[in-house]
Design a protein around this motif. Structure first.
Motif, PDB file in Angstrom:
ATOM      1  N   GLN A  97      61.998 -18.537  71.014  1.00 24.85           N
ATOM      2  CA  GLN A  97      63.252 -19.386  70.717  1.00 24.85           C
ATOM      3  C   GLN A  97      63.027 -20.694  71.866  1.00 24.85           C
ATOM      4  O   GLN A  97      63.958 -21.484  71.746  1.00 24.85           O
ATOM      5  CB  GLN A  97      64.398 -18.666  71.041  1.00 24.85           C
ATOM      6  CG  GLN A  97      65.037 -17.781  70.049  1.00 24.85           C
ATOM      7  CD  GLN A  97      65.709 -18.519  68.769  1.00 24.85           C
ATOM      8  OE1 GLN A  97      65.320 -19.592  68.476  1.00 24.85           O
ATOM      9  NE2 GLN A  97      66.358 -17.829  68.233  1.00 24.85           N
ATOM     10  N   LEU A 149      78.368 -14.294  74.914  1.00 24.31           N
ATOM     11  CA  LEU A 149      79.057 -12.945  74.076  1.00 24.31           C
ATOM     12  C   LEU A 149      77.895 -12.056  73.758  1.00 24.31           C
ATOM     13  O   LEU A 149      77.028 -12.629  73.160  1.00 24.31           O
ATOM     14  CB  LEU A 149      79.837 -13.404  72.894  1.00 24.31           C
ATOM     15  CG  LEU A 149      80.260 -12.036  71.918  1.00 24.31           C
ATOM     16  CD1 LEU A 149      80.947 -11.185  72.479  1.00 24.31           C
ATOM     17  CD2 LEU A 149      80.761 -12.946  70.484  1.00 24.31           C
ATOM     18  N   GLY A 154      81.245  -7.530  74.003  1.00 20.07           N
ATOM     19  CA  GLY A 154      81.954  -6.886  73.043  1.00 20.07           C
ATOM     20  C   GLY A 154      81.086  -7.351  71.805  1.00 20.07           C
ATOM     21  O   GLY A 154      80.036  -7.944  71.648  1.00 20.07           O
ATOM     22  N   ASN A 155      81.717  -6.683  70.784  1.00 25.83           N
ATOM     23  CA  ASN A 155      80.792  -6.707  69.468  1.00 25.83           C
ATOM     24  C   ASN A 155      81.245  -7.667  68.581  1.00 25.83           C
ATOM     25  O   ASN A 155      82.478  -8.278  68.500  1.00 25.83           O
ATOM     26  CB  ASN A 155      81.232  -5.555  68.627  1.00 25.83           C
ATOM     27  CG  ASN A 155      80.781  -5.394  67.213  1.00 25.83           C
ATOM     28  OD1 ASN A 155      80.105  -6.410  66.683  1.00 25.83           O
ATOM     29  ND2 ASN A 155      80.586  -4.170  66.476  1.00 25.83           N
TER      30      ASN A 155
HETATM   31  N1  SAH Z   1      69.630 -15.895  72.060  1.00 27.62           N
HETATM   32  C1  SAH Z   1      68.912 -14.995  72.987  1.00 27.62           C
HETATM   33  C2  SAH Z   1      68.481 -13.798  72.311  1.00 27.62           C
HETATM   34  C3  SAH Z   1      69.318 -12.752  71.592  1.00 27.62           C
HETATM   35  S1  SAH Z   1      68.828 -11.185  71.042  1.00 27.62           S
HETATM   36  C4  SAH Z   1      67.684 -15.642  73.826  1.00 27.62           C
HETATM   37  O1  SAH Z   1      67.462 -16.652  73.389  1.00 27.62           O
HETATM   38  O2  SAH Z   1      67.399 -15.082  74.715  1.00 27.62           O
HETATM   39  C5  SAH Z   1      70.213 -10.438  70.836  1.00 27.62           C
HETATM   40  C6  SAH Z   1      71.299  -9.876  71.325  1.00 27.62           C
HETATM   41  O3  SAH Z   1      72.277  -9.593  70.471  1.00 27.62           O
HETATM   42  C7  SAH Z   1      70.717  -8.772  72.419  1.00 27.62           C
HETATM   43  O4  SAH Z   1      71.263  -9.178  73.569  1.00 27.62           O
HETATM   44  C8  SAH Z   1      71.711  -7.725  71.821  1.00 27.62           C
HETATM   45  O5  SAH Z   1      72.449  -7.077  72.964  1.00 27.62           O
HETATM   46  C9  SAH Z   1      72.983  -8.585  71.346  1.00 27.62           C
HETATM   47  N2  SAH Z   1      73.707  -7.686  70.225  1.00 27.62           N
HETATM   48  C10 SAH Z   1      73.205  -6.917  69.373  1.00 27.62           C
HETATM   49  N3  SAH Z   1      74.408  -6.444  68.496  1.00 27.62           N
HETATM   50  C11 SAH Z   1      75.461  -7.371  68.946  1.00 27.62           C
HETATM   51  C12 SAH Z   1      76.823  -7.550  68.653  1.00 27.62           C
HETATM   52  N4  SAH Z   1      77.148  -6.490  67.433  1.00 27.62           N
HETATM   53  N5  SAH Z   1      77.633  -8.018  69.114  1.00 27.62           N
HETATM   54  C13 SAH Z   1      77.404  -8.668  70.107  1.00 27.62           C
HETATM   55  N6  SAH Z   1      75.889  -8.674  70.752  1.00 27.62           N
HETATM   56  C14 SAH Z   1      75.193  -8.105  70.028  1.00 27.62           C
END
Ligand code: SAH
Length: 400
Positions: free
Chosen positions: A213, A254, A282-283
């Motif tokens: 990313q 989040l 949270g989710n």
């Molecule tokens: N944007 C970040 C990478 C994201 S990875 C970067 O550039 O470093 C995806 C993340 O989503 C993980 O940290 C995981 O813990 C989180 N995740 C997974 N399911 C989720 C949900 N339902 N709600 C919130 N976070 C969630």
């Protein structure tokens, strides 16, 4: 130790040669007619057609769904240590020519098939190199690889993050630990485009950080401004740090992981932005709904969820998941603001993801403009003959 001499032959079923001829680097078990010779996992083998015509050469794993990883289509090329050294040097040269190390000391040095080294991932994190070996051939070369990477880059240490499920599929045991040189600390710091981040190479996602990313963080940053930015699925808050540098007043990270959120706060502090991130554990599916019910609005939103579609079987569900978070985000972002949205599911093509966003925009009753199409960073190049090497796609959208 592979000497480069093929120890046997893998015979391709009649009518199944095309993929090999079109230079797809995986030969699937369904395309294999039979084998000749005493072939052990990791051996070099020739791939031949049913009438004995030489097609390609690669590394075998008879126990795998992919019994051959093809590494060359040149009959004169030997797959020996000299070959390995040569391909490593080429991968390093490619990265130098992209000038990735400018202001950045964390990048992918070797991206498997895309660097013509099937089964090997090598990521650099400041003074350490983290490797993932996903084939028996690379496993055999473990020590050799560590010696070569040391000669190439002179890092403090080489570390292995062999706890990915691709190893299990190849019948290789999980293994995490130092291979050579110093053992990396529990957390190290890296620099990316002039920003600093804490990375946990022992337990962090992937090899520790979402290097794929990096280019998108830079491109998205100018749009992530205003009073309040929401960074959903934030992990360790890398997009938040970029947004704060770009001028966002406050970013809400989040995530479901309290540990990732803690590190996200420390990452903000490491760059002098303490007090400007808020952590929300949270989710996202529920939290975004709650925001909608409460009438919350944001000046920009990043959505970077984990891979919703690891297999074809769950694709339909995954698409529903993508649509769900995206239509909610389109509702939550202020008019004339920006949504940066990603999918890292290889099963979901950019076209399909765009269709999902279309459906989401209709449901959200918003006009959505695509300003930029995003893909994985250029140190994760997409090999044209290997569509599987493309997995990350994103859209930088303006929501009206
Ligand atoms: N944007 C970040 C990478 C994201 S990875 C970067 O550039 O470093 C995806 C993340 O989503 C993980 O940290 C995981 O813990 C989180 N995740 C997974 N399911 C989720 C949900 N339902 N709600 C919130 N976070 C969630």
């Amino acid at each position: 130790m592979p000497t480069g001499e093929p120890v046997g032959k893998i015979i391709v079923k009649q009518g199944r040669e095309e993929a090999v001829q079109r230079r797809h680097p995986w030969l699937f078990s369904g395309s294999v007619e039979g084998m000749e010779g005493k072939i052990q996992p990791g051996d070099v083998v020739d791939v031949v057609s049913h009438d004995g015509t030489w097609l390609a050469r690669g590394f075998a794993n008879p126990q795998s769904e992919v019994p051959v990883r093809i590494a060359t289509w040149n009959p004169d090329e030997r797959l020996d240590e000299e070959w390995l050294w040569c391909r490593l040097q080429q991968a390093w040269r490619r990265r130098q020519e992209l000038s990735i190390p400018d202001e950045t000391d964390a990048f992918r040095l070797v991206y498997a098939e895309s660097d013509f080294l099937p089964g090997l991932i090598a990521d650099c994190y400041a003074d350490f190199v983290v490797v993932q070996l996903s084939t028996p051939a690379m496993e055999r070369w473990r020590e050799t690889l560590a010696a070569m990477l040391t000669e190439l880059l002179n890092p403090k240490g080489i570390f292995e993050r062999g706890d990915m499920d691709t190893r299990l599929r190849e019948k290789l045991p999980p293994r995490v630990g130092p291979v050579r040189g110093e053992t990396p600390p529990e957390r190290l710091t890296i620099t990316e485009n002039g920003l600093r981040f804490w990375v946990d190479v022992w337990k962090g996602h992937k090899t520790g950080f979402y290097l794929d990313q990096r280019d998108n963080r830079r491109r998205a940053a100018p749009y992530l401004m205003g009073e309040r930015v929401l960074n959903a699925f934030s992990y360790t808050g890398s997009f938040a740090v970029y947004a704060l540098r770009a001028g966002a007043k406050e970013v809400i990270n989040l995530d479901t992981s309290a540990e990732a959120l803690r590190l996200a706060e420390e990452n903000a502090a490491l760059n002098g932005f303490e007090g400007r991130v808020r952590s929300l554990e949270g989710n996202a599916f529920q939290v975004l709904r709650k925001f909608r019910d409460e009438g919350e609005r944001f000046d920009a939103i990043v959505l970077d969820p984990p891979r919703f579609a690891p297999t074809k079987a769950v694709l339909e569900n995954a698409l529903r998941g993508y649509k769900d978070i995206n239509w909610l985000a389109m509702r939550l972002v202020k008019q004339g603001s920006y949504l940066v949205t990603f999918s890292c599911s290889g099963m979901v093509s950019p076209e399909l993801f765009q269709q999902v966003l279309f459906a989401a925009a209709l449901d959200a009753k918003r006009e959505v403009l695509i300003l930029e199409r995003l893909t994985q960073s250029r140190d994760h190049p997409i090999l044209l003959t290997f569509p599987e090497s493309e997995y990350l796609k994103g859209f930088l959208c303006r929501v009206e």
